[in-house]
Write an enzyme that holds these catalytic residues in place. Structure first.
Site, mmCIF file in Angstrom:
data_model
loop_
_atom_site.group_PDB
_atom_site.id
_atom_site.type_symbol
_atom_site.label_atom_id
_atom_site.label_comp_id
_atom_site.label_asym_id
_atom_site.label_seq_id
_atom_site.Cartn_x
_atom_site.Cartn_y
_atom_site.Cartn_z
ATOM 1 N N CYS A 145 -4.796 -2.914 2.750
ATOM 2 C CA CYS A 145 -4.472 -2.887 4.178
ATOM 3 C C CYS A 145 -5.648 -3.165 5.116
ATOM 4 O O CYS A 145 -6.078 -4.277 5.258
ATOM 5 C CB CYS A 145 -3.774 -1.599 4.546
ATOM 6 S SG CYS A 145 -2.988 -1.762 6.162
ATOM 7 N N LYS A 193 -9.266 2.143 -1.548
ATOM 8 C CA LYS A 193 -9.466 1.592 -0.204
ATOM 9 C C LYS A 193 -10.797 2.055 0.388
ATOM 10 O O LYS A 193 -11.086 3.263 0.431
ATOM 11 C CB LYS A 193 -8.306 2.032 0.686
ATOM 12 C CG LYS A 193 -8.277 1.454 2.075
ATOM 13 C CD LYS A 193 -6.990 1.913 2.767
ATOM 14 C CE LYS A 193 -6.818 1.376 4.148
ATOM 15 N NZ LYS A 193 -5.543 1.822 4.752
ATOM 16 N N ASN A 244 0.390 -1.206 5.164
ATOM 17 C CA ASN A 244 1.327 -0.506 6.078
ATOM 18 C C ASN A 244 0.725 -0.702 7.462
ATOM 19 O O ASN A 244 -0.286 -0.062 7.776
ATOM 20 C CB ASN A 244 1.330 1.002 5.833
ATOM 21 C CG ASN A 244 2.086 1.443 4.610
ATOM 22 O OD1 ASN A 244 3.176 1.986 4.691
ATOM 23 N ND2 ASN A 244 1.488 1.237 3.450
ATOM 24 N N ASN A 279 -6.772 6.397 -1.409
ATOM 25 C CA ASN A 279 -5.711 5.424 -1.157
ATOM 26 C C ASN A 279 -6.005 4.264 -2.118
ATOM 27 O O ASN A 279 -6.948 3.508 -1.904
ATOM 28 C CB ASN A 279 -5.793 4.990 0.310
ATOM 29 C CG ASN A 279 -4.635 4.102 0.717
ATOM 30 O OD1 ASN A 279 -3.981 3.488 -0.130
ATOM 31 N ND2 ASN A 279 -4.404 4.011 2.015
ATOM 32 N N GLU A 327 -5.851 8.794 8.059
ATOM 33 C CA GLU A 327 -6.401 8.406 6.752
ATOM 34 C C GLU A 327 -7.778 9.009 6.510
ATOM 35 O O GLU A 327 -8.154 9.303 5.383
ATOM 36 C CB GLU A 327 -6.448 6.889 6.623
ATOM 37 C CG GLU A 327 -5.061 6.280 6.557
ATOM 38 C CD GLU A 327 -5.068 4.901 5.964
ATOM 39 O OE1 GLU A 327 -5.691 4.678 4.918
ATOM 40 O OE2 GLU A 327 -4.443 4.018 6.582
ATOM 41 N N GLU A 366 0.873 -1.191 0.000
ATOM 42 C CA GLU A 366 0.000 0.000 0.000
ATOM 43 C C GLU A 366 0.908 1.238 0.000
ATOM 44 O O GLU A 366 1.989 1.208 0.605
ATOM 45 C CB GLU A 366 -0.828 -0.024 1.295
ATOM 46 C CG GLU A 366 -1.639 1.225 1.586
ATOM 47 C CD GLU A 366 -2.157 1.252 3.034
ATOM 48 O OE1 GLU A 366 -1.457 0.750 3.953
ATOM 49 O OE2 GLU A 366 -3.256 1.796 3.248
HETATM 50 N N1 CDT Z 1 -2.655 1.313 6.605
HETATM 51 C C1 CDT Z 1 -3.576 0.699 7.376
HETATM 52 O O1 CDT Z 1 -4.742 0.594 6.998
HETATM 53 N N2 CDT Z 1 -3.166 0.261 8.572
HETATM 54 C C2 CDT Z 1 -4.062 -0.291 9.525
HETATM 55 C C3 CDT Z 1 -3.665 0.142 10.893
HETATM 56 C C4 CDT Z 1 -4.837 0.246 11.776
HETATM 57 S S1 CDT Z 1 -4.729 1.381 13.053
HETATM 58 C C5 CDT Z 1 -3.219 1.209 13.787
HETATM 59 C C6 CDT Z 1 -4.191 -1.807 9.487
HETATM 60 O O2 CDT Z 1 -5.319 -2.274 9.617
HETATM 61 O O3 CDT Z 1 -3.190 -2.522 9.370
#
Ligand code: CDT
Length: 346
Positions: A194, A127, A219, A109, A147, A47
């Site tokens: 993600c 996303k 990420n 995203n 986000e 991502e």
């Molecule tokens: N980038 C992304 O969506 N990361 C989220 C983190 C959630 S809140 C710390 C994930 O679900 O991995």
């Protein structure tokens, strides 16, 4: 009949605030060459592949924010030209996550799937599940995930698609002999980004279209107490393990529950030497087993040959949706967003 293809996850290690997109693309090309030299026909990148995970920082709207985004049609991007050229030349497909700024100034995203056989992007995705908050936390050392501030929720349906040229002898339209065509055509793919992977709904929507291979970039911060909400205090090492556990749990469970393979690729490691993110890029089979997995939090490729015929067992037995699903009981899933508890007892 075996339907074998070789897939790869291209994990990308730390990318700093000061890293240029051009130097990151050099790294992506090196990963591409490693994967291609091991026979990969399809590579999954993370991502927001081109930059540091910028939603952890607060930027003002305008140029300060937009510099993290790719404006206009990504297939015309001079930055990604070397990657598109390498893919066309070596006949390798790829999934790629990036920050998209549309010509009408909308921020998403996003990800796309490039088909080497057709020489173009054949599927785009934005996303849907945006984690974190709109406003930064008041606590000075909190790890933010802005986000909801920077991106609109995706407006593209979870449309499964077939990618040509990956499987020898795939059944094509007009070639149908007698009997079912199910599980005989070109691979049926899905894309998520993600946080989407933690929600069973998109997996199921793809599963209902016969999806055989899910592609996901991510990420995932290993230290974010405000967002993960663990009750007991943890060391950084314990946090990392817990976050990795949940990552694998959802990838394995949803691959199993939809009888599909999945490939996921991380932006991993400590950006700027301090913002920890998990690795754990992996390839998972339809029984939920991990068949290949990265060992570092740095640039690393894992490759595996997979046989999509292995999806048939689950799709025709324990998760034969047509025979076993009871949609008359699933209404709340699409009618209601939040939780409504039963009334309190007297
Ligand atoms: N980038 C992304 O969506 N990361 C989220 C983190 C959630 S809140 C710390 C994930 O679900 O991995």
């Amino acid at each position: 009949m075996p339907r074998i293809l070789t897939v790869a996850a291209a994990q990308v290690g730390p990318v700093h605030l000061t890293s240029s997109k051009e130097e990151t693309v050099e790294r992506l090309l090196a990963l591409f060459n490693t994967a291609a030299s091991q026979g990969a026909q399809l590579i999954v990148y993370p991502e927001l592949t081109l930059t540091t995970f910028f939603p952890r920082h607060l930027f003002q709207n305008g140029d300060e924010l937009d510099k993290w985004f790719e404006k206009g049609d990504i297939s015309e991007s001079p930055l990604l030209k070397p990657l598109f050229e390498a893919a066309a030349e070596k006949k390798v497909d790829f999934y790629f996550g990036y920050a998209e700024l549309t010509v009408d100034s909308k921020h998403y995203n996003s990800s796309f799937y490039y088909s080497a056989e057709l020489g173009k992007i054949i599927s785009r995705y934005r996303k849907v599940h945006l984690p974190g908050t709109f406003e930064p936390f008041a606590k000075a050392d909190a790890v933010n995930q802005l986000e909801k501030r920077y991106f609109l929720p995706g407006d593209i349906p979870f449309d499964a698609f077939r990618a040509p040229g990956l499987i020898k002898g795939a059944l094509k339209k007009g070639q149908e002999a007698t009997g079912s065509t199910i599980g005989k055509g070109d691979p049926i793919l899905g894309q998520l980004i993600c946080n989407d992977r933690r929600w069973p709904e998109p997996w199921r929507v793809y599963g209902l279209q016969g999806m055989e291979l899910m592609l996901i970039g991510y990420n995932t911060t290993s230290h974010s107490p405000e967002l993960w909400g663990s009750k007991k205090p943890m060391t950084l090492d314990e946090e990392y393990k817990e976050v990795m556990f949940h990552h694998k749990l959802v990838m394995q469970a949803n691959s199993y529950g939809n009888s599909c393979f999945s490939v996921c690729a991380a932006r991993a490691g400590a950006d700027d030497g301090k913002w920890g993110m998990i690795g754990g890029s992996c390839i998972i089979d339809p029984q939920g087993h991990i068949v290949a997995e990265t060992k570092t939090d740095d640039d690393e490729v894992v490759v595996a040959a997979i046989d999509l015929e292995d999806c048939r067992q689950g799709k025709e037995k324990i998760f034969d949706f047509d025979r076993h699903r009871r949609t008359e009981h699933y209404g709340l899933i699409s009618e209601q967003t939040g939780v409504k508890e039963p009334e309190l007892l007297e």
